[in-house]
Design an enzyme around this catalytic site. Structure first.
Site, mmCIF file in Angstrom:
data_model
loop_
_atom_site.group_PDB
_atom_site.id
_atom_site.type_symbol
_atom_site.label_atom_id
_atom_site.label_comp_id
_atom_site.label_asym_id
_atom_site.label_seq_id
_atom_site.Cartn_x
_atom_site.Cartn_y
_atom_site.Cartn_z
ATOM 1 N N LYS A 11 0.833 -1.198 0.000
ATOM 2 C CA LYS A 11 0.000 0.000 0.000
ATOM 3 C C LYS A 11 0.880 1.266 0.000
ATOM 4 O O LYS A 11 2.106 1.183 0.211
ATOM 5 C CB LYS A 11 -0.929 -0.038 1.221
ATOM 6 N N TYR A 51 -12.202 -2.027 -3.732
ATOM 7 C CA TYR A 51 -12.733 -2.228 -2.376
ATOM 8 C C TYR A 51 -14.261 -2.147 -2.347
ATOM 9 O O TYR A 51 -14.838 -1.851 -1.298
ATOM 10 C CB TYR A 51 -12.120 -1.200 -1.424
ATOM 11 N N ASN A 114 -1.928 -0.055 6.889
ATOM 12 C CA ASN A 114 -1.348 -1.294 7.414
ATOM 13 C C ASN A 114 -0.470 -2.021 6.388
ATOM 14 O O ASN A 114 -0.358 -3.237 6.394
ATOM 15 C CB ASN A 114 -2.434 -2.192 8.004
ATOM 16 N N HIS A 117 -1.887 -5.513 1.441
ATOM 17 C CA HIS A 117 -3.166 -6.179 1.186
ATOM 18 C C HIS A 117 -2.872 -7.588 0.694
ATOM 19 O O HIS A 117 -1.879 -7.808 -0.003
ATOM 20 C CB HIS A 117 -3.966 -5.439 0.106
ATOM 21 N N GLU A 128 -9.475 -10.503 -7.770
ATOM 22 C CA GLU A 128 -8.504 -9.425 -7.563
ATOM 23 C C GLU A 128 -7.344 -9.513 -8.557
ATOM 24 O O GLU A 128 -6.847 -8.484 -9.017
ATOM 25 C CB GLU A 128 -7.987 -9.460 -6.122
HETATM 26 N N1 UDP Z 1 -9.718 -0.933 7.368
HETATM 27 C C1 UDP Z 1 -9.810 0.237 8.085
HETATM 28 N N2 UDP Z 1 -10.512 0.243 9.262
HETATM 29 C C2 UDP Z 1 -11.101 -0.869 9.761
HETATM 30 C C3 UDP Z 1 -11.004 -2.074 9.026
HETATM 31 C C4 UDP Z 1 -10.310 -2.068 7.826
HETATM 32 O O1 UDP Z 1 -9.291 1.269 7.670
HETATM 33 O O2 UDP Z 1 -11.720 -0.810 10.843
HETATM 34 C C5 UDP Z 1 -8.979 -0.933 6.102
HETATM 35 C C6 UDP Z 1 -7.574 -1.545 6.257
HETATM 36 O O3 UDP Z 1 -6.673 -0.857 5.391
HETATM 37 C C7 UDP Z 1 -7.800 -2.972 5.785
HETATM 38 C C8 UDP Z 1 -8.807 -2.750 4.653
HETATM 39 O O4 UDP Z 1 -9.668 -1.727 5.135
HETATM 40 O O5 UDP Z 1 -6.594 -3.579 5.385
HETATM 41 C C9 UDP Z 1 -9.634 -3.956 4.291
HETATM 42 O O6 UDP Z 1 -10.222 -4.501 5.446
HETATM 43 P P1 UDP Z 1 -10.274 -6.069 5.687
HETATM 44 O O7 UDP Z 1 -11.165 -6.305 6.854
HETATM 45 O O8 UDP Z 1 -10.602 -6.761 4.403
HETATM 46 O O9 UDP Z 1 -8.778 -6.408 6.170
HETATM 47 P P2 UDP Z 1 -7.557 -7.169 5.474
HETATM 48 O O10 UDP Z 1 -8.111 -8.275 4.626
HETATM 49 O O11 UDP Z 1 -6.801 -6.136 4.673
HETATM 50 O O12 UDP Z 1 -6.718 -7.675 6.620
#
Ligand code: UDP
Length: 141
Positions: A11, A51, A114, A117, A128
């Site tokens: 990211k 997303y 974070n 992805h 994807e």
């Molecule tokens: N995210 C966020 N706040 C939250 C949960 C998710 O900003 O409370 C963002 C974060 O960047 C995350 C992305 O949305 O990586 C997608 O969320 P997901 O639950 O799919 O997590 P991932 O699969 O990336 O671990």
């Protein structure tokens, strides 16, 4: 074990931290091969489309803003159990809950920025990968 492909993104915060090589090194040490890769700066439409599954979530607008804030590195990883293996390397979504030694525990500060992805399942991985790459851009080896 099944050979799988998964979609990975470093990211904007990961690119900004200059840890592309560090993250790639972790993929390689875990037996995952980079079989396609591209750096790009996502448009708003691309980030919203990628997303779309989160479009009703309260963090959606901030997530799109963050994902369009700078260039990202997008890659297809291939290997045994690539989908789960990449998720293990990444660690939990919230870096505060991520296992020590995972990418997010080591490099991420917040749940939104974070660093990485990774596809969360076989169907998602297919969708994807198709979102970013044509079949002829993927170089299995
Ligand atoms: N995210 C966020 N706040 C939250 C949960 C998710 O900003 O409370 C963002 C974060 O960047 C995350 C992305 O949305 O990586 C997608 O969320 P997901 O639950 O799919 O997590 P991932 O699969 O990336 O671990």
């Amino acid at each position: 074990m099944a050979v799988e492909r998964t979609l990975s993104i470093i990211k904007p915060d990961g690119v900004e931290k200059n840890i592309i090589g560090e993250v790639y090194s972790r993929f390689e040490k875990a037996g995952l091969k980079v079989v396609a890769a591209r750096m790009l700066h996502l448009s708003q439409e691309q980030a919203e489309g990628f997303y779309a599954v989160h479009s009703e979530r309260p963090f959606f607008n901030d997530l799109v803003k963050f994902m369009t804030s700078g260039p990202v590195m997008v890659q297809v990883l291939e290997g045994d159990n690539a989908i789960a293996r990449n998720r293990e390397l990444m660690g939990a979504t919230n870096p505060a809950e991520a296992e020590p030694g995972t990418i997010r525990a080591d490099f991420a500060q917040t749940i939104d920025a974070n660093v990485v992805h990774g596809s969360d399942g076989a169907d998602t991985a297919r969708t994807e990968i198709d979102f970013f790459f044509k079949p002829e851009e993927i170089h299995s080896r």
